[in-house]
Design a protein around this motif. Structure first.
Motif, PDB file in Angstrom:
ATOM      1  N   SER B 197      -6.530  -0.684  10.823  1.00 20.98           N
ATOM      2  CA  SER B 197      -6.405   0.771  10.735  1.00 20.98           C
ATOM      3  C   SER B 197      -6.087   1.343  12.111  1.00 20.98           C
ATOM      4  O   SER B 197      -6.260   0.675  13.133  1.00 20.98           O
ATOM      5  N   GLY B 198      -5.665   2.576  12.115  1.00 18.44           N
ATOM      6  CA  GLY B 198      -5.345   3.250  13.367  1.00 18.44           C
ATOM      7  C   GLY B 198      -6.527   3.277  14.314  1.00 18.44           C
ATOM      8  O   GLY B 198      -6.394   3.016  15.507  1.00 18.44           O
ATOM      9  N   PRO B 232      -4.832  -6.226   2.826  1.00 13.84           N
ATOM     10  CA  PRO B 232      -4.300  -4.932   3.262  1.00 13.84           C
ATOM     11  C   PRO B 232      -5.041  -3.755   2.621  1.00 13.84           C
ATOM     12  O   PRO B 232      -5.451  -3.843   1.460  1.00 13.84           O
ATOM     13  N   LYS B 233      -5.190  -2.720   3.397  1.00 17.81           N
ATOM     14  CA  LYS B 233      -5.884  -1.514   2.919  1.00 17.81           C
ATOM     15  C   LYS B 233      -5.220  -0.374   3.681  1.00 17.81           C
ATOM     16  O   LYS B 233      -4.942  -0.508   4.859  1.00 17.81           O
ATOM     17  N   ASP B 234      -4.946   0.695   3.008  1.00 16.12           N
ATOM     18  CA  ASP B 234      -4.135   1.694   3.701  1.00 16.12           C
ATOM     19  C   ASP B 234      -4.456   3.117   3.272  1.00 16.12           C
ATOM     20  O   ASP B 234      -5.019   3.333   2.206  1.00 16.12           O
ATOM     21  N   GLY B 235      -4.105   4.076   4.094  1.00 15.11           N
ATOM     22  CA  GLY B 235      -4.213   5.481   3.736  1.00 15.11           C
ATOM     23  C   GLY B 235      -2.819   6.094   3.788  1.00 15.11           C
ATOM     24  O   GLY B 235      -1.831   5.378   3.905  1.00 15.11           O
ATOM     25  N   VAL B 236      -2.773   7.407   3.723  1.00 18.05           N
ATOM     26  CA  VAL B 236      -1.487   8.086   3.863  1.00 18.05           C
ATOM     27  C   VAL B 236      -1.034   7.899   5.306  1.00 18.05           C
ATOM     28  O   VAL B 236      -1.746   8.249   6.237  1.00 18.05           O
ATOM     29  N   ARG B 237       0.143   7.344   5.494  1.00 18.37           N
ATOM     30  CA  ARG B 237       0.540   6.957   6.842  1.00 18.37           C
ATOM     31  C   ARG B 237       1.069   8.126   7.666  1.00 18.37           C
ATOM     32  O   ARG B 237       1.966   8.849   7.233  1.00 18.37           O
ATOM     33  N   GLY B 261      -6.094   9.557   5.447  1.00 17.92           N
ATOM     34  CA  GLY B 261      -4.874   9.177   6.153  1.00 17.92           C
ATOM     35  C   GLY B 261      -5.088   7.967   7.024  1.00 17.92           C
ATOM     36  O   GLY B 261      -6.182   7.406   7.081  1.00 17.92           O
ATOM     37  N   ASN B 262      -4.051   7.555   7.689  1.00 19.04           N
ATOM     38  CA  ASN B 262      -4.153   6.443   8.625  1.00 19.04           C
ATOM     39  C   ASN B 262      -3.021   6.551   9.641  1.00 19.04           C
ATOM     40  O   ASN B 262      -1.866   6.710   9.266  1.00 19.04           O
ATOM     41  N   ARG B 316      11.669   8.686  15.868  1.00 17.65           N
ATOM     42  CA  ARG B 316      12.461   8.103  14.782  1.00 17.65           C
ATOM     43  C   ARG B 316      12.432   6.574  14.848  1.00 17.65           C
ATOM     44  O   ARG B 316      12.202   5.899  13.849  1.00 17.65           O
ATOM     45  N   ASP B 317      12.616   6.032  16.048  1.00 21.80           N
ATOM     46  CA  ASP B 317      12.639   4.580  16.198  1.00 21.80           C
ATOM     47  C   ASP B 317      11.312   3.948  15.819  1.00 21.80           C
ATOM     48  O   ASP B 317      11.259   2.849  15.286  1.00 21.80           O
ATOM     49  N   ARG B 318      10.250   4.650  16.122  1.00 14.92           N
ATOM     50  CA  ARG B 318       8.941   4.091  15.810  1.00 14.92           C
ATOM     51  C   ARG B 318       8.601   4.174  14.330  1.00 14.92           C
ATOM     52  O   ARG B 318       7.939   3.329  13.765  1.00 14.92           O
ATOM     53  N   ILE B 319       9.033   5.292  13.750  1.00 13.92           N
ATOM     54  CA  ILE B 319       8.684   5.549  12.363  1.00 13.92           C
ATOM     55  C   ILE B 319       9.445   4.624  11.437  1.00 13.92           C
ATOM     56  O   ILE B 319       8.970   4.244  10.377  1.00 13.92           O
ATOM     57  N   GLU B 320      10.622   4.249  11.889  1.00 12.71           N
ATOM     58  CA  GLU B 320      11.518   3.460  11.054  1.00 12.71           C
ATOM     59  C   GLU B 320      10.805   2.286  10.392  1.00 12.71           C
ATOM     60  O   GLU B 320      10.161   1.471  11.039  1.00 12.71           O
ATOM     61  N   GLY B 321      10.904   2.206   9.088  1.00 18.03           N
ATOM     62  CA  GLY B 321      10.340   1.077   8.358  1.00 18.03           C
ATOM     63  C   GLY B 321       8.827   1.087   8.244  1.00 18.03           C
ATOM     64  O   GLY B 321       8.246   0.156   7.714  1.00 18.03           O
ATOM     65  N   ALA B 322       8.166   2.129   8.761  1.00 17.18           N
ATOM     66  CA  ALA B 322       6.704   2.136   8.719  1.00 17.18           C
ATOM     67  C   ALA B 322       6.174   2.980   7.562  1.00 17.18           C
ATOM     68  O   ALA B 322       4.977   3.167   7.430  1.00 17.18           O
ATOM     69  N   ASN B 323       7.065   3.504   6.758  1.00 17.49           N
ATOM     70  CA  ASN B 323       6.680   4.302   5.593  1.00 17.49           C
ATOM     71  C   ASN B 323       5.765   5.473   5.967  1.00 17.49           C
ATOM     72  O   ASN B 323       4.738   5.712   5.331  1.00 17.49           O
ATOM     73  N   VAL B 324       6.149   6.176   7.005  1.00 15.74           N
ATOM     74  CA  VAL B 324       5.345   7.301   7.481  1.00 15.74           C
ATOM     75  C   VAL B 324       5.615   8.537   6.633  1.00 15.74           C
ATOM     76  O   VAL B 324       6.755   8.862   6.342  1.00 15.74           O
TER      77      VAL B 324
END
Ligand code: SF4
Lengths: 462, 385, 257
Positions: B197-198, B232-237, B261-262, B316-324
């Motif tokens: 988690s974050g 895996p366990k996740d929140g709203v990214r 969230g996460n 943008r570069d960081r968010i890419e592919g991270a399903n934010v």
């Protein structure tokens, strides 16, 4: 006393030449409109960024910072109705609604709001002209970098930031051949803070800024197609140099007792030199001012007939109500000097490399001896020196809550002056154009108490 | 959280003092990411991040105005109260108008006289680095080299003795730090897979700012091994931007998680935010460090671009592919560097990526951060669907 | 099946009960009790009025600043979400919702399906909130209910321009000393509150229709001033203060589907 403060944006003039600032400003804005209409390039820029290169390359500089001042003085469409808010307030709100925090500089909020209206012409003096480029600097404050960058983004025009590394902790190690001359900054001062040194800029710093000035010339060539011409540049640099000498001379006259000119006028006559340096008009303006002051000093003519106490003004102008700066005059108190955007001697002219000369000048100004533009220690010692040189008995500290470089040193200045030199202070706490942050009753109660203290105290023996 | 990290987080001053006692080495306090920690490490000293605390302010008001970053005010207050007396030096870069003045306050509040030559200190107690505000390109590189050379000279003359920092020492430091950057990259990948988690990632990284990197690397390897076995366990990214990194602002990670969230990636003042890549080992070591440091997208710095939109591109570069799903700002009050970037970046995020943003301001108090909760809840609810 | 929504606010607890997608009961209880207790009392009152036992409620959703203290709630939602939901249910044309309560105000933007797409809240300062109006009634010695009607009867508007509640109060006192008539001062006060509200509205980029909810929506002086400032009419429901509770009840209903 509180009842006597009229809500006027303008202060009483202490010198005739100060009356010429307003026509000068109007003419500048009119010229900008003509310039644009003729299809010539306009750059938005800021104070502390010398305009010489722009002048020499036929780029007209307009200054959002100064436009912020104008918006504090007018209501929409020139209305006199107190229910119509000042343009500064209208614009600041627009900026805040866009997401800019209200703790940001009033100049920034006002001019961002001005840009956001989408109709630049519906504003005092016909507004700023849309820029063809934005050129700013890193010195003095962080905001002018970020806020002007936003404006460039907003208008989608090329952006240039020239970085003047500044605010050194001037206790640097003596590097052979580089930082070799470390001068005590105010060695003549007997009491108090004496641990601040001024070290001249090192070669790598001068190189850095010189490269950027050259790069800026290339940038302007790219954007405008105008060619850089060294002779032309040198002409402008000559004029700027001569103008600065005049301004330094003027400061000497301002030390006289009784004071020949007020701080309110000091802040207003700053305009030609700050925003139009390197022009004949600016030079002529200061010749006239110098002559007038010289005469007044010879004739021992003071701003007020019976000068009882002299004060420094720390900070910029409360532009929404400049009459505040005359507040103490009817009881014999006068603001004699405002050590901000402080002047320093220029380095000698070197026409064979004006870029390096300009680099040295900008570094000395931004990093060294520029009051609030230097390190905090330099700011404090600038104020200490000014108090002594101008024989001030008190100081009003403008707690300019939205301007970091002005507000950060405030507490320390007040403390050092009071504790080490017995110079009392009071404060004005608000933004400089957004009058919503100003509370008159609170301020004047404080000021009245301060006035009593000053009258009791009498002049200081220096 | 691995227990070992916890010790450094919860008891940071005592643990460092203990470490110092045991290892008989110097400790330097640093502010901000742009400090070249590697050089300090190479000089056989421990760089630790300066942080504030939630304790009541005692003395800072008599020196600095209240209209200033509450995080830095807290740091100064601790300095004035002697909490940081164990430091052998303090390194302050000009990361904003306030930090640029910290050197003065620190010198006044913690006066120390070091050996001097002709009245000039060989290594001042407070070292100031004028990091360029304009980054990228040869000009700022050459300039920063000048600054770092002086910085290095100071460190070499600590306590009045001359002890050179050789290229080998620098290279050695670089390899320790590169290992750290690599491990942090692995951690980021685990976050993106929902294994960490974050808040956990923050703890791990935050510990690295307070302890020697070589020790941290060992703990990290162990930690990564443990967590990679998880489900895996996740929140709203969400993607987080902010400043003033320490255990107080860390609370926002917790609050976001409480609201469902996460934080999956961030742009705050921890190394991982900016050091996506390793230091180039094919270059002379000092040059490589300079280059690496000029890559930091500190909100105080402005890139050379003629049409700048660096904060957006960075995000943008960081968010890419991270399903934010959403972007959150969490800036201290009076942080104009962050605030002035916000409206433009927000609009670009919306236009280009269709990701909404929320701007939160904090006063650096636990209650203040707690009060942000309802808005975060609403935001989570809004971006979820 | 019955569904209840409870909105635990800074000064009062609001209850709304739905049956078959119809509002069958609503109430506002001003209380000094702590959140959880107050909520229970308010709900008990509702049940008494409806002659029903507690277990007849299929679901209860809480909202408001005290929502976490309602132990018997089966769910909770934030104020922004509930006010949006309630306002959209009452007025499907709602695209911008403005809720002004005692403790704060907020603007919400909805898309045409009623989904929340943006929101903005007041800053920490009390200016513009219901409690600021309360403070004004004390300074001016009037009653809250009168403020609106007195303000709209004023011929002139006194200037209350500060953006800080403390400063605004001193401005009001200044006006009193200068002998400015009470209704003119109140007009100025309403206008200044409306200005604050317009600010959050602009932050979410206003779209038609605007629906105003929360207790302050009953103040005609504020509503009129706001309409003047933003240049649009605002729709005000019959009982604006219960819209949050209504939205919560709608969520309770949805949860059980
Ligand atoms: S120096 Fe102060 S007043 Fe001037 S632009 Fe910067 S923040 Fe604004």
């Amino acid at each position: 006393m509180a009842e006597e403060v009229k809500k006027t944006a303008t202060s009483k003039k202490s010198v005739e030449t100060a009356r010429k600032v307003w026509p000068y400003v109007k003419e500048d804005y009119a010229m900008a409109h003509e310039w644009k209409a003729a299809g010539k390039p306009i750059a938005w820029t800021c104070a502390m960024l010398p305009k010489e290169l722009l002048q020499a390359m036929d780029v007209y500089p307009q200054n959002p910072e100064h436009y912020g001042v104008l918006t504090a003085m007018f209501r929409r469409g020139g209305s006199k109705d107190p229910n119509v808010v000042k343009e500064a307030v209208r614009f600041c709100k627009l900026a805040e609604e866009e997401g800019f925090a209200s703790y940001n500089c009033g100049y920034a909020r006002a001019t961002i709001g001005h840009a956001l209206t989408g109709d630049l012409k519906d504003a005092p003096l016909g507004g700023l002209e849309p820029p063809d480029m934005v050129i700013t600097t890193s010195c003095v404050c962080d905001q002018r970098g970020k806020w002007l960058r936003y404006l460039a983004q907003k208008f989608n025009v090329p952006f240039y930031l020239i970085d003047f590394p500044e605010r050194g902790s001037d206790l640097a190690y003596d590097m052979p051949g580089q930082r070799n001359a470390i001068l005590p900054y105010h060695s003549s001062l007997k009491r108090g803070v004496t641990d601040i040194y001024y070290s001249p800029p090192a070669d790598y710093e001068i190189d850095y800024v010189e490269c950027q000035w050259r790069d800026l010339a290339k940038f302007i060539e790219d954007v405008t197609g105008h060619k850089y011409d060294q002779d032309r540049f040198n002409e402008v640099m000559d004029l700027a140099y001569k103008t600065n000498e005049l301004r330094l001379e003027i400061l000497e006259y301002r030390k006289a007792v009784p004071a020949p000119m007020t701080s309110a006028d000091g802040l207003s006559v700053m305009y030609p030199g700050t925003y139009t340096s390197g022009t004949q008009r600016a030079y002529d303006f200061y010749v006239e001012l110098r002559d007038e002051l010289r005469q007044k000093v010879e004739d021992k003519l003071g701003v007020i007939p019976d000068e009882k106490f002299r004060m420094l003004w720390y900070g910029l102008g409360p532009w929404f109500n400049m009459a505040l700066m005359n507040y103490f005059e009817n009881i014999g108190g006068v603001f004699i000097y405002e050590p901000i955007y402080n002047l320093a001697p220029f380095p000698p002219r070197t026409p064979e490399n004006p870029f390096r000369e300009l680099a040295l000048r900008t570094l000395q100004q931004s990093g060294g001896m520029m009051g609030p533009m230097g390190s905090l220690g330099q700011t404090v010692s600038t104020l200490v020196n000014a108090a002594r040189d101008y024989k001030a008995a008190g100081i009003v500290l403008f707690y300019l809550i939205t301007c970091r470089p002005v507000v950060y040193p405030v507490v320390e200045i007040g403390r050092v002056l009071e504790e080490e030199f017995g110079i009392p202070s009071t404060t004005l706490e608000c933004d400089l154009v957004d009058e919503r942050s100003y509370n008159e009753a609170q301020t004047l109660t404080r000021w009245d108490a301060f006035a009593e203290q000053m009258l009791k105290k009498g002049p200081v023996a220096y | 959280m691995a227990v070992e990290f916890k010790k450094w987080l919860e008891n940071r001053h005592d643990v460092v003092k203990e470490w110092k006692e045991k290892n008989k080495k110097d400790v330097f306090g640093c502010l901000c990411c742009i400090t070249p920690e590697e050089i300090i490490y190479a000089a056989d000293a421990l760089p630790v991040r300066i942080t504030g605390s939630s304790e009541k302010l005692e003395m800072v008001d008599s020196r600095a105005p209240i209209y200033a970053c509450p995080f830095l005010r807290s740091c100064l207050d601790l300095a004035g109260r002697g909490i940081y007396d164990y430091l052998d030096g303090v390194v302050i870069p000009n990361a904003c108008d306030f930090t640029a003045r910290m050197d003065y306050w620190w010198r006044k509040l913690v006066p120390r006289a070091n050996p001097a030559q002709q009245g000039v200190e060989l290594c001042p107690y407070v070292l100031y680095i004028k990091h360029p505000e304009k980054i990228g390109g040869e000009m700022s590189f050459n300039y920063l080299r000048g600054e770092y050379r002086i910085f290095k000279q100071h460190l070499e003359r600590r306590r009045g003795h001359f002890k050179p920092i050789s290229d080998d020492m620098l290279s050695n430091a670089i390899s320790v730090y590169n290992e750290h950057y690599g491990l942090m990259e692995q951690l980021t990948q685990l976050r993106k897979r929902g294994l960490v988690s974050g808040s956990e990632a923050f703890e791990a990284e935050f510990a690295s700012l307070l302890m020697p990197k070589n020790e941290h690397n060992e703990l990290m390897k162990q930690y990564l091994g443990e967590v990679s076995q998880r489900e895996p366990k996740d929140g709203v990214r969400v993607y987080l931007l902010g400043g003033g990194v320490d255990q107080i602002s860390y609370m926002i990670y917790k609050v976001i998680e409480e609201c469902g969230g996460n934080v999956v990636y961030e742009d705050v003042g921890v190394g991982r935010s900016y050091f996506g890549r390793k230091i180039d080992t094919s270059k002379p070591p000092l040059d490589a460090i300079i280059e690496h440091r000029l890559d930091v997208r500190c909100p105080h710095c402005i890139t050379e671009d003629r049409f700048p939109e660096d904060r957006f591109i960075f995000a943008r570069d960081r968010i890419e592919g991270a399903n934010v799903k959403g972007v959150m700002w969490f800036a201290p009050l009076y942080c104009e560097c962050r605030n002035l970037e916000y409206p433009f970046t927000r609009d670009r995020l919306k236009e280009v990526l269709n990701i909404p943003a929320l701007y939160l301001e904090h006063d650096y108090t636990l209650e203040g951060i707690g009060q942000l909760k309802p808005r975060i809840e609403t935001f989570m609810e809004m971006v979820k669907s | 099946m019955l569904f209840a929504g409870i909105d635990v606010g800074a000064q009062s607890v609001k209850v709304a009960v739905l049956s078959d997608n119809k509002l069958v009961f609503s109430s506002t209880t001003v209380t000094d009790e702590e959140g959880g207790v107050a909520a229970r009392q308010a709900l008990d009152k509702a049940l008494v009025a409806l002659r029903l036992p507690l277990n007849s409620l299929t679901a209860v959703v809480s909202t408001g600043i005290g929502k976490d203290g309602v132990a018997f709630a089966t769910g909770k939602r934030t104020e922004e979400i509930c006010h949006s939901r309630g306002a959209y249910w009452l007025f499907p044309s709602a695209r911008t919702v403005l809720d002004v309560g005692a403790g704060g105000y907020r603007a919400m933007r909805l898309d045409n399906r009623g989904k929340l797409i943006d929101f903005a809240n007041n800053s920490k300062c009390a200016a513009g909130t219901g409690s600021f109006l309360d403070a004004v009634t004390r300074v001016l010695d009037t009653r809250l209910e009168e403020i609106g009607t007195m303000a709209v009867s004023a011929k002139k508007r006194a200037s209350v321009s500060s953006y800080c509640a403390v400063f605004a109060e001193s401005e009001i006192i200044g006006n009193i000393h200068r002998g400015v008539p009470k209704e003119c001062i109140l007009a100025g006060v309403c206008y200044s509150v409306a200005e604050r509200l317009a600010e959050v509205l602009h932050r979410v980029k206003i779209a038609k229709d605007i629906v105003m909810t929360g207790g302050v929506a009953q103040n005609i002086g504020v509503v009129k001033a706001l309409e003047e400032i933003v240049g649009l009419k605002a729709k005000v429901p019959h009982e604006p203060q219960i819209v949050g509770a209504l939205g919560a009840a709608l969520f309770a209903e949805e949860m059980s589907k």
